[in-house]
Enzyme design. Structure first.
Site, PDB file in Angstrom:
ATOM      1  N   CYS A   1       0.792  -1.241   0.000  1.00 49.17           N
ATOM      2  CA  CYS A   1       0.000   0.000   0.000  1.00 49.17           C
ATOM      3  C   CYS A   1       0.818   1.282   0.000  1.00 49.17           C
ATOM      4  O   CYS A   1       0.669   2.103  -0.905  1.00 49.17           O
ATOM      5  CB  CYS A   1      -0.930   0.020   1.202  1.00 49.17           C
ATOM      6  SG  CYS A   1      -2.259  -1.176   1.078  1.00 49.17           S
TER       7      CYS A   1
HETATM    8  C1  UDX Z   1      -0.649  -0.283   5.606  1.00 46.06           C
HETATM    9  C2  UDX Z   1      -1.657   0.524   6.426  1.00 46.06           C
HETATM   10  O1  UDX Z   1      -1.236   0.541   7.800  1.00 46.06           O
HETATM   11  C3  UDX Z   1      -3.036  -0.066   6.291  1.00 46.06           C
HETATM   12  O2  UDX Z   1      -3.973   0.709   7.017  1.00 46.06           O
HETATM   13  C4  UDX Z   1      -3.397  -0.073   4.800  1.00 46.06           C
HETATM   14  O3  UDX Z   1      -4.670  -0.616   4.578  1.00 46.06           O
HETATM   15  C5  UDX Z   1      -2.360  -0.857   4.007  1.00 46.06           C
HETATM   16  O4  UDX Z   1      -1.066  -0.313   4.262  1.00 46.06           O
HETATM   17  P1  UDX Z   1       0.647  -2.574   5.860  1.00 46.06           P
HETATM   18  O5  UDX Z   1       1.193  -2.323   4.502  1.00 46.06           O
HETATM   19  O6  UDX Z   1       0.163  -3.933   6.188  1.00 46.06           O
HETATM   20  O7  UDX Z   1      -0.570  -1.583   6.144  1.00 46.06           O
HETATM   21  O8  UDX Z   1       1.817  -2.264   6.890  1.00 46.06           O
HETATM   22  P2  UDX Z   1       2.133  -1.218   8.051  1.00 46.06           P
HETATM   23  O9  UDX Z   1       2.195  -1.913   9.335  1.00 46.06           O
HETATM   24  O10 UDX Z   1       1.294  -0.027   7.967  1.00 46.06           O
HETATM   25  O11 UDX Z   1       3.635  -0.840   7.653  1.00 46.06           O
HETATM   26  C6  UDX Z   1       3.988  -0.323   6.385  1.00 46.06           C
HETATM   27  C7  UDX Z   1       5.472  -0.186   6.268  1.00 46.06           C
HETATM   28  O12 UDX Z   1       5.921   0.909   7.056  1.00 46.06           O
HETATM   29  C8  UDX Z   1       6.277  -1.398   6.720  1.00 46.06           C
HETATM   30  O13 UDX Z   1       7.343  -1.619   5.837  1.00 46.06           O
HETATM   31  C9  UDX Z   1       6.762  -1.009   8.096  1.00 46.06           C
HETATM   32  O14 UDX Z   1       7.960  -1.668   8.425  1.00 46.06           O
HETATM   33  C10 UDX Z   1       6.967   0.481   7.925  1.00 46.06           C
HETATM   34  N1  UDX Z   1       6.848   1.231   9.189  1.00 46.06           N
HETATM   35  C11 UDX Z   1       5.649   1.306   9.819  1.00 46.06           C
HETATM   36  C12 UDX Z   1       7.955   1.877   9.700  1.00 46.06           C
HETATM   37  O15 UDX Z   1       9.058   1.833   9.131  1.00 46.06           O
HETATM   38  N2  UDX Z   1       7.813   2.597  10.861  1.00 46.06           N
HETATM   39  C13 UDX Z   1       6.622   2.698  11.525  1.00 46.06           C
HETATM   40  O16 UDX Z   1       6.579   3.390  12.551  1.00 46.06           O
HETATM   41  C14 UDX Z   1       5.515   2.028  10.987  1.00 46.06           C
END
Ligand code: UDX
Length: 434
Positions: free
Chosen positions: A268
């Site tokens: 996403c």
């Molecule tokens: C995300 C959104 O959270 C969700 O609401 C949407 O529907 C789809 O995209 P997701 O892709 O499953 O969900 O992962 P998420 O937990 O949000 O993390 C996304 C990325 O950001 C990951 O690579 C994660 O490692 C990174 N991340 C997240 C960080 O580097 N730091 C953070 O504080 C949070």
């Protein structure tokens, strides 16, 4: 209870098929992929998602969940049809809406014979205007009916996080219902009636934009934290986690999504930010902020490589182990994983790269075949000169100095700031963000 048909049984469609069933509805999950439907009929999910297997088994036991490749026929019998098909990125970052369009056409054909006021709800992530200008005409042409008269139309974005998707679908904190008219919105509201979540009704375009705005903001928060981490490194003597902790004490700043590291990946964030940027550009608006969000994100893997070089010297011929290949812990998904950029950058430097992930190793190998895959973490680390921890599987948090004993040289880069520093005596530990 609503009779629901879901088109698309991928990460979004399947999870909702299960969740809606467990919430009391009668659901059919449909897909053009016959192999996926055959597998689901046997109770086997087609991808890894914690809790999904058990939830699917529980949903099947209710006898209210079925799977079919007969999309048009199933859609004709449903009260609400959700479109949950993919909207992949094109070369220029814009989204390819051809799956959404063809799904709408098939559903429209099915609705020709339908009675009453069936409602079609778009769950796929689409740029503002798509439901009105792509989905609506496809449905109208195929069904011979007019939206608002013969059928209803909604846009109902999903906010599922991989790793907790089942929980997110069962207990969402909010439900956004974009609707063409009140009747359509009411039909969708009935689907979510039992949930305590906050519900927001909007028009179609606003609901489409809420999804992009949410993901773009969260992605920008992550890039902001990464920018802070880079500044902390430049200034020296700072720990970005402490800085963020202090920021988070301000009630206006939610401390979540401020964890610095190797950047965001997944299905996403990168895709949605690129799509919003491209759609803005197509409408004559160049977003400097979204551009920067992506730029910061793309720099992070190279910063980890630079840390490795600073600690271990020239990487040519050196063995570098990457622990964690999926885009985040708890998932087998390698889409847009920063480990792909990381591995390619290391290979370009002439390093021998070996990777390990509890769930994503083979998928990763298919995309970056030059990376050797190890059967477990210890084998990946054996004789390595450098280890880079890429994602946040809980197992990495438990690593101790002795787990790195097999390395030739114990240079360890903590790309997610999750290692227990006190347990790393004798390891040359480097952490992005101080
Ligand atoms: C995300 C959104 O959270 C969700 O609401 C949407 O529907 C789809 O995209 P997701 O892709 O499953 O969900 O992962 P998420 O937990 O949000 O993390 C996304 C990325 O950001 C990951 O690579 C994660 O490692 C990174 N991340 C997240 C960080 O580097 N730091 C953070 O504080 C949070």
């Amino acid at each position: 209870m609503t009779r629901i048909c879901i088109v698309g049984t991928g990460h979004v469609g399947l999870v909702y098929a299960v969740a809606f069933t467990l919430q009391g509805h009668t659901v059919v999950g449909t897909d053009v992929d016959a192999a996926a439907i055959a597998s689901l009929r046997k109770g086997k999910p087609t991808f890894y998602e914690p809790g999904l297997s058990a939830a699917l088994a529980k949903a099947r036991r209710t006898k209210r969940l079925s799977f079919s490749t007969e999309i048009a026929a199933e859609a004709s019998a449903a009260e609400v049809v959700f479109l949950a098909v993919g909207t992949p990125s094109r070369e220029d970052g814009s989204i390819d809406t051809s799956y959404v369009e063809s799904a709408a056409r098939t559903v429209g054909e099915g609705m020709r014979a339908a009675k009453g006021y069936p409602v079609v709800a778009v769950k796929s992530t689409v740029i503002p205007g798509t439901t009105e200008t792509v989905v609506r005409p496809a449905l109208e042409a195929a069904s011979g009916k007019a939206a608002g008269e013969g059928f209803g139309l909604c846009m109902n974005p999903e906010f599922l996080r991989e790793g907790s998707a089942v929980e997110d679908a069962l207990h969402p904190d909010r439900v956004v219902i974009g609707c063409l008219d009140k009747r359509s919105g009411d039909a969708l509201a009935r689907v979510y009636a039992k949930l305590r979540a906050k519900k927001l009704r909007t028009d179609l375009r606003t609901a489409e934009m809420v999804k992009y705005a949410t993901n773009a903001f969260l992605a920008t928060k992550v890039s902001f934290a990464n920018e802070l981490a880079d500044l902390c490194d430049a200034f020296g003597g700072l720990d970005v986690d402490r800085v963020v902790e202090g920021m988070g004490l301000d009630a206006r700043i939610n401390p979540r999504f401020l964890k610095a590291g190797l950047g965001f990946g997944g299905s996403c964030f990168p895709k949605d930010v690129r799509a919003l940027l491209a759609a803005g550009r197509a409408s004559g608006y160049e977003s400097a902020l979204l551009r920067a969000t992506l730029d910061v994100n793309d720099v992070q893997p190279r910063r980890a490589v630079a840390l490795a070089e600073a600690a271990a010297g020239d990487l040519r011929g050196r063995r570098v182990a990457i622990l964690g290949l999926s885009f985040k812990g708890g998932s087998d998904d390698i889409r847009e994983s920063r480990a792909i950029l990381l591995a390619r950058a290391l290979l370009e430097k002439g390093a021998v790269v070996v990777g390990y992930d509890p769930e994503a190793s083979s998928a990763f190998h298919a995309v970056v075949p030059d990376v050797e895959i190890a059967p477990d973490a210890a084998s990946a680390l054996a004789q390595a000169d450098v280890c880079i921890v890429h994602n946040d599987w809980p197992a990495w948090r438990r690593l101790k100095a002795k787990d790195f004993a097999g390395m030739r040289r114990k240079v360890v880069i903590d790309g997610r700031r999750i290692l227990d520093r006190k347990a790393m005596q004798g390891v040359e530990l480097r952490v992005l963000g101080g």
